[in-house]
Design a protein around this motif. Structure first.
Motif, PDB file in Angstrom:
ATOM      1  N   UNK A 135       2.695 -37.680 134.414  1.00 46.19           N
ATOM      2  CA  UNK A 135       2.170 -36.861 133.322  1.00 46.19           C
ATOM      3  C   UNK A 135       0.647 -36.748 133.362  1.00 46.19           C
ATOM      4  N   UNK A 136      -0.023 -37.821 133.727  1.00 42.93           N
ATOM      5  CA  UNK A 136      -1.486 -37.805 133.767  1.00 42.93           C
ATOM      6  C   UNK A 136      -2.003 -36.816 134.808  1.00 42.93           C
ATOM      7  N   UNK A 137      -1.416 -36.818 135.986  1.00 40.62           N
ATOM      8  CA  UNK A 137      -1.870 -35.873 137.012  1.00 40.62           C
ATOM      9  C   UNK A 137      -1.414 -34.450 136.689  1.00 40.62           C
ATOM     10  N   UNK A 138      -0.324 -34.307 135.957  1.00 43.58           N
ATOM     11  CA  UNK A 138       0.107 -32.967 135.518  1.00 43.58           C
ATOM     12  C   UNK A 138      -0.914 -32.370 134.558  1.00 43.58           C
ATOM     13  N   UNK A 139      -1.425 -33.167 133.650  1.00 44.79           N
ATOM     14  CA  UNK A 139      -2.443 -32.702 132.706  1.00 44.79           C
ATOM     15  C   UNK A 139      -3.713 -32.342 133.469  1.00 44.79           C
ATOM     16  N   UNK A 140      -4.076 -33.153 134.439  1.00 42.50           N
ATOM     17  CA  UNK A 140      -5.262 -32.854 135.254  1.00 42.50           C
ATOM     18  C   UNK A 140      -5.090 -31.546 136.012  1.00 42.50           C
ATOM     19  N   UNK A 141      -3.887 -31.305 136.529  1.00 36.93           N
ATOM     20  CA  UNK A 141      -3.619 -30.048 137.223  1.00 36.93           C
ATOM     21  C   UNK A 141      -3.733 -28.868 136.260  1.00 36.93           C
TER      22      UNK A 141
END
Length: 138
Positions: free
Chosen positions: A77-83
């Protein structure tokens, strides 16, 4: 950059954003899933409008790729938000170029799209920049 070139570039960025939000939606936490769906739908609508605009300008719209290289692995989820934040920043840049190149109603639409991307980017990253779409060019 001509209006047609800027419109084609914005359309290509929208194609990539639609793809990217498919990835974001599959990894983001449930609490932000609706936000990802809304952004996905907004980018699809903008993509379709830009397709028409490119045709109206006498050009051939670029086709979407089957897949796009992501700037980093999206595994949680954290890298999805960053993307998602990165997608919005990229879109803001494309629309900033279109605002500079276009006039009339296309310019107004590009300005609205730039504003929407800046708001979504701020929501995803938890803050904003002074000049959305231009920060990376400083």
């Amino acid at each position: 950059m001509t209006t047609l070139e800027a419109a084609r570039a914005a359309l290509a960025a929208e194609h990539a954003a639609v793809y990217g939000y498919g990835v974001v939606g599959s990894r983001v936490e449930e609490a932000r899933a609706a936000e990802a769906r809304e952004a996905y739908d907004a980018h699809r609508a903008r993509r379709d409008a830009l397709d028409r605009a490119v045709r109206d300008l006498g050009g051939t719209p670029p086709a979407a790729s089957a897949a796009y290289a992501l700037p980093f692995p999206v595994q949680d989820a954290q890298t999805a938000v960053r993307l998602a934040a990165g997608l919005e920043s990229r879109i803001a840049g494309a629309y900033a170029d279109l605002v500079r190149a276009a006039d009339g109603s296309l310019r107004a639409e590009a300005a609205a799209a730039l504003r929407e991307a800046a708001v979504r980017a701020a929501r995803w990253q938890g803050g904003s920049v002074a000049f959305p779409g231009l920060a990376e060019r400083a």
